[in-house]
Design a protein around this motif. Structure first.
Motif, PDB file in Angstrom:
ATOM      1  N   PHE A  33       0.840  -1.207   0.000  1.00  0.00           N
ATOM      2  CA  PHE A  33       0.000   0.000   0.000  1.00  0.00           C
ATOM      3  C   PHE A  33       0.874   1.257   0.000  1.00  0.00           C
ATOM      4  O   PHE A  33       0.628   2.204  -0.765  1.00  0.00           O
ATOM      5  N   ALA A  34       1.901   1.261   0.865  1.00  0.00           N
ATOM      6  CA  ALA A  34       2.779   2.435   0.945  1.00  0.00           C
ATOM      7  C   ALA A  34       3.529   2.667  -0.362  1.00  0.00           C
ATOM      8  O   ALA A  34       3.868   3.808  -0.688  1.00  0.00           O
ATOM      9  N   CYS A  35       3.774   1.606  -1.102  1.00  0.00           N
ATOM     10  CA  CYS A  35       4.447   1.747  -2.404  1.00  0.00           C
ATOM     11  C   CYS A  35       3.493   2.296  -3.460  1.00  0.00           C
ATOM     12  O   CYS A  35       3.806   3.261  -4.160  1.00  0.00           O
ATOM     13  N   LEU A  36       2.314   1.685  -3.548  1.00  0.00           N
ATOM     14  CA  LEU A  36       1.387   2.052  -4.618  1.00  0.00           C
ATOM     15  C   LEU A  36       0.792   3.440  -4.409  1.00  0.00           C
ATOM     16  O   LEU A  36       0.500   4.143  -5.381  1.00  0.00           O
ATOM     17  N   LEU A  54       2.227   9.360  -8.974  1.00  0.00           N
ATOM     18  CA  LEU A  54       3.390  10.082  -9.508  1.00  0.00           C
ATOM     19  C   LEU A  54       3.742   9.597 -10.911  1.00  0.00           C
ATOM     20  O   LEU A  54       4.065  10.400 -11.793  1.00  0.00           O
ATOM     21  N   GLY A  55       3.661   8.285 -11.141  1.00  0.00           N
ATOM     22  CA  GLY A  55       3.953   7.756 -12.471  1.00  0.00           C
ATOM     23  C   GLY A  55       2.963   8.264 -13.507  1.00  0.00           C
ATOM     24  O   GLY A  55       3.347   8.642 -14.624  1.00  0.00           O
ATOM     25  N   ILE A  56       1.672   8.300 -13.141  1.00  0.00           N
ATOM     26  CA  ILE A  56       0.647   8.806 -14.070  1.00  0.00           C
ATOM     27  C   ILE A  56       0.865  10.294 -14.334  1.00  0.00           C
ATOM     28  O   ILE A  56       0.758  10.764 -15.482  1.00  0.00           O
ATOM     29  N   ALA A  57       1.191  11.050 -13.282  1.00  0.00           N
ATOM     30  CA  ALA A  57       1.420  12.491 -13.463  1.00  0.00           C
ATOM     31  C   ALA A  57       2.622  12.747 -14.360  1.00  0.00           C
ATOM     32  O   ALA A  57       2.566  13.600 -15.268  1.00  0.00           O
ATOM     33  N   LEU A  58       3.715  12.012 -14.145  1.00  0.00           N
ATOM     34  CA  LEU A  58       4.911  12.197 -14.978  1.00  0.00           C
ATOM     35  C   LEU A  58       4.628  11.831 -16.434  1.00  0.00           C
ATOM     36  O   LEU A  58       5.064  12.533 -17.359  1.00  0.00           O
ATOM     37  N   GLY A  59       3.906  10.738 -16.646  1.00  0.00           N
ATOM     38  CA  GLY A  59       3.583  10.335 -18.016  1.00  0.00           C
ATOM     39  C   GLY A  59       2.688  11.345 -18.712  1.00  0.00           C
ATOM     40  O   GLY A  59       2.863  11.626 -19.912  1.00  0.00           O
ATOM     41  N   THR A  60       1.737  11.912 -17.972  1.00  0.00           N
ATOM     42  CA  THR A  60       0.845  12.921 -18.560  1.00  0.00           C
ATOM     43  C   THR A  60       1.617  14.193 -18.911  1.00  0.00           C
ATOM     44  O   THR A  60       1.431  14.771 -19.997  1.00  0.00           O
ATOM     45  N   GLU A  94       6.292   5.818  14.484  1.00  0.00           N
ATOM     46  CA  GLU A  94       7.435   4.915  14.283  1.00  0.00           C
ATOM     47  C   GLU A  94       7.218   4.032  13.056  1.00  0.00           C
ATOM     48  O   GLU A  94       8.157   3.764  12.301  1.00  0.00           O
ATOM     49  N   GLY A  95       5.976   3.580  12.849  1.00  0.00           N
ATOM     50  CA  GLY A  95       5.679   2.759  11.683  1.00  0.00           C
ATOM     51  C   GLY A  95       5.854   3.521  10.387  1.00  0.00           C
ATOM     52  O   GLY A  95       6.396   2.993   9.401  1.00  0.00           O
ATOM     53  N   LEU A  96       5.407   4.772  10.371  1.00  0.00           N
ATOM     54  CA  LEU A  96       5.561   5.594   9.166  1.00  0.00           C
ATOM     55  C   LEU A  96       7.035   5.824   8.851  1.00  0.00           C
ATOM     56  O   LEU A  96       7.459   5.758   7.686  1.00  0.00           O
ATOM     57  N   ALA A  97       7.828   6.114   9.890  1.00  0.00           N
ATOM     58  CA  ALA A  97       9.249   6.383   9.657  1.00  0.00           C
ATOM     59  C   ALA A  97       9.969   5.143   9.125  1.00  0.00           C
ATOM     60  O   ALA A  97      10.829   5.245   8.241  1.00  0.00           O
ATOM     61  N   SER A  98       9.607   3.978   9.635  1.00  0.00           N
ATOM     62  CA  SER A  98      10.327   2.763   9.229  1.00  0.00           C
ATOM     63  C   SER A  98       9.920   2.246   7.859  1.00  0.00           C
ATOM     64  O   SER A  98      10.659   1.474   7.243  1.00  0.00           O
ATOM     65  N   ILE A  99       8.757   2.676   7.361  1.00  0.00           N
ATOM     66  CA  ILE A  99       8.308   2.135   6.072  1.00  0.00           C
ATOM     67  C   ILE A  99       8.700   3.034   4.897  1.00  0.00           C
ATOM     68  O   ILE A  99       8.566   2.634   3.730  1.00  0.00           O
ATOM     69  N   VAL A 100       9.226   4.228   5.186  1.00  0.00           N
ATOM     70  CA  VAL A 100       9.542   5.167   4.106  1.00  0.00           C
ATOM     71  C   VAL A 100      10.582   4.597   3.145  1.00  0.00           C
ATOM     72  O   VAL A 100      10.378   4.567   1.917  1.00  0.00           O
ATOM     73  N   LEU A 101      11.698   4.132   3.673  1.00  0.00           N
ATOM     74  CA  LEU A 101      12.762   3.629   2.798  1.00  0.00           C
ATOM     75  C   LEU A 101      12.347   2.374   2.021  1.00  0.00           C
ATOM     76  O   LEU A 101      12.589   2.297   0.805  1.00  0.00           O
ATOM     77  N   PRO A 102      11.722   1.365   2.653  1.00  0.00           N
ATOM     78  CA  PRO A 102      11.258   0.223   1.842  1.00  0.00           C
ATOM     79  C   PRO A 102      10.243   0.617   0.771  1.00  0.00           C
ATOM     80  O   PRO A 102      10.297   0.111  -0.353  1.00  0.00           O
ATOM     81  N   ALA A 103       9.320   1.536   1.110  1.00  0.00           N
ATOM     82  CA  ALA A 103       8.318   1.951   0.117  1.00  0.00           C
ATOM     83  C   ALA A 103       8.966   2.743  -1.015  1.00  0.00           C
ATOM     84  O   ALA A 103       8.570   2.603  -2.182  1.00  0.00           O
ATOM     85  N   LEU A 104       9.971   3.565  -0.689  1.00  0.00           N
ATOM     86  CA  LEU A 104      10.688   4.295  -1.737  1.00  0.00           C
ATOM     87  C   LEU A 104      11.423   3.320  -2.651  1.00  0.00           C
ATOM     88  O   LEU A 104      11.412   3.456  -3.880  1.00  0.00           O
ATOM     89  N   THR A 105      12.078   2.342  -2.057  1.00  0.00           N
ATOM     90  CA  THR A 105      12.839   1.363  -2.841  1.00  0.00           C
ATOM     91  C   THR A 105      11.938   0.622  -3.823  1.00  0.00           C
ATOM     92  O   THR A 105      12.272   0.463  -5.003  1.00  0.00           O
ATOM     93  N   LEU A 106      10.819   0.174  -3.328  1.00  0.00           N
ATOM     94  CA  LEU A 106       9.912  -0.612  -4.171  1.00  0.00           C
ATOM     95  C   LEU A 106       9.213   0.262  -5.202  1.00  0.00           C
ATOM     96  O   LEU A 106       8.985  -0.151  -6.345  1.00  0.00           O
ATOM     97  N   GLY A 107       8.873   1.497  -4.812  1.00  0.00           N
ATOM     98  CA  GLY A 107       8.116   2.350  -5.713  1.00  0.00           C
ATOM     99  C   GLY A 107       8.947   2.957  -6.832  1.00  0.00           C
ATOM    100  O   GLY A 107       8.442   3.200  -7.931  1.00  0.00           O
ATOM    101  N   LEU A 108      10.244   3.196  -6.574  1.00  0.00           N
ATOM    102  CA  LEU A 108      11.072   3.850  -7.586  1.00  0.00           C
ATOM    103  C   LEU A 108      11.213   3.009  -8.855  1.00  0.00           C
ATOM    104  O   LEU A 108      11.372   3.563  -9.949  1.00  0.00           O
ATOM    105  N   VAL A 109      11.176   1.676  -8.714  1.00  0.00           N
ATOM    106  CA  VAL A 109      11.261   0.832  -9.911  1.00  0.00           C
ATOM    107  C   VAL A 109       9.893   0.643 -10.554  1.00  0.00           C
ATOM    108  O   VAL A 109       9.789   0.057 -11.628  1.00  0.00           O
ATOM    109  N   PHE A 110       8.834   1.110  -9.891  1.00  0.00           N
ATOM    110  CA  PHE A 110       7.476   0.933 -10.405  1.00  0.00           C
ATOM    111  C   PHE A 110       7.018   2.157 -11.192  1.00  0.00           C
ATOM    112  O   PHE A 110       6.101   2.064 -12.005  1.00  0.00           O
ATOM    113  N   ILE A 111       7.659   3.309 -10.920  1.00  0.00           N
ATOM    114  CA  ILE A 111       7.241   4.555 -11.573  1.00  0.00           C
ATOM    115  C   ILE A 111       7.528   4.530 -13.065  1.00  0.00           C
ATOM    116  O   ILE A 111       6.707   4.966 -13.885  1.00  0.00           O
ATOM    117  N   GLY A 112       8.703   4.034 -13.439  1.00  0.00           N
ATOM    118  CA  GLY A 112       9.128   4.059 -14.837  1.00  0.00           C
ATOM    119  C   GLY A 112       8.134   3.438 -15.804  1.00  0.00           C
ATOM    120  O   GLY A 112       7.692   4.095 -16.765  1.00  0.00           O
TER     121      GLY A 112
END
Length: 314
Positions: free
Chosen positions: A103-106, A112-118, A175-193
């Motif tokens: 969820f945090a990734c999507l 962001l991917g749709i906005a960049l493509g548009t 604490e949960g929000l802080a710890s999920i930022v990096l994993p969600a960024l990692t997973l989402g950055l390869v999904f945006i393209g």
């Protein structure tokens, strides 16, 4: 809509059976012996043989698979060979963190991917378009583990901005929000393209359509034309792409959870396979397959909402 969902659920049954069969046969190829793992390294051959007989491992494979299927249909996935706890209990504890990560990734990568493509489609051939294409190619061609290691090294370790090991708590806690930022960024950055590239291609096709020219001729603002007449039609192939990328996203979640020690199903599956914990590995594979089917079912429902002809044609 209900008929459409029922058809998709019916089509999912043979797929799920294939996943169960494939996962069962795949783990049969592993050289480790579950009976020897349970008995321990100092056990006598007689004790190992007795455990094999008790577990039914001396029976033909087809009989073992039939017994396994019977247990699965009753909701019994067995007991972990390592922790001696029920597989359903371990999976139940791991599903929540994996769902949070997806969820945090999507939630940020898709918009962001749709906005960049548009933006790239609207400013086709200009600097913004070239920047979006460059970012998309970089995201597609960069491995998940490399992005994860870079973020951990700089944001987590050197700059100490965010935690990078484990899960700090539920997603709704600080604490949960802080710890999920990096994993969600990692997973989402390869999904945006892929999303940005697909949105750009689809939007370029719709921008020259007759109904878009008609909307402009009526004097509508360009922003209204883009949002109401271009994006709605351009989103159909994008939603399809998101469904097709679900498998890749789950695979990326396995890598991401392993890198960040995230207590999800992916990390549980990797640990179970490495430890030759067959019941837990089979259960994790089953849950990942179910997640893939659920994501594709949601995509099918969205597809029917965006294009009613899909529902009418089944």
């Amino acid at each position: 809509m209900l008929n459409h969902i029922a058809q998709r659920l019916a089509l999912s049954v043979p797929v799920l059976f294939g996943v169960l069969l494939f996962g069962f046969l795949l783990l049969q190829l592993v050289p480790a012996d579950p009976a020897a793992i349970i008995a321990g390294p100092m056990a006598s051959p007689e004790l190992v043989a007795q455990i094999r007989q008790d577990m039914g491992l001396d029976r033909p494979i087809i009989i073992q698979f039939a017994i396994y299927m019977g247990r699965v249909l009753q909701g019994d996935l067995g007991v972990s060979l390592i922790s001696n706890t029920r597989v359903t209990t371990e999976l139940a504890e791991a599903i929540g963190p994996t769902a949070e990560l997806m969820f945090a990734c999507l939630v940020w990568a898709v918009p962001l991917g749709i906005a960049l493509g548009t933006i790239a489609a609207v400013y086709r051939g200009r600097l913004l378009d070239r920047l979006v294409i460059a970012v998309s190619v970089a995201g597609v061609s960069t491995p998940v583990f490399f992005i994860g290691l870079i973020l951990m090294q700089y944001i987590g370790y050197h700059w100490e901005l965010l935690p990078f090991i484990g899960r700090g708590g539920p997603l709704w806690s600080l604490e949960g929000l802080a710890s999920i930022v990096l994993p969600a960024l990692t997973l989402g950055l390869v999904f945006i393209g892929p999303i940005a590239r697909m949105t750009r291609t689809a939007a370029l096709e719709v921008l020259n359509a007759d109904h878009v020219r008609t909307a402009r001729a009526k004097g509508l603002a360009e922003r209204t034309v883009i949002l109401q007449h271009v994006l709605r039609n351009a989103l159909i192939p994008v939603v399809t792409l998101i469904g097709l990328q679900a498998g890749y996203l789950l695979g990326g979640a396995v890598v991401t959870e392993t890198i960040y020690s995230w207590p999800g199903v992916g990390r549980l599956a990797v640990g179970a396979i490495l430890a030759s914990d067959f019941p837990l590995a089979q259960g994790a594979i089953l849950v990942l397959a179910l997640a893939f089917l659920v994501i594709n079912l949601i995509v099918d429902m969205l597809y029917a909402v965006l294009d009613p002809r899909v529902e009418s044609h089944g």
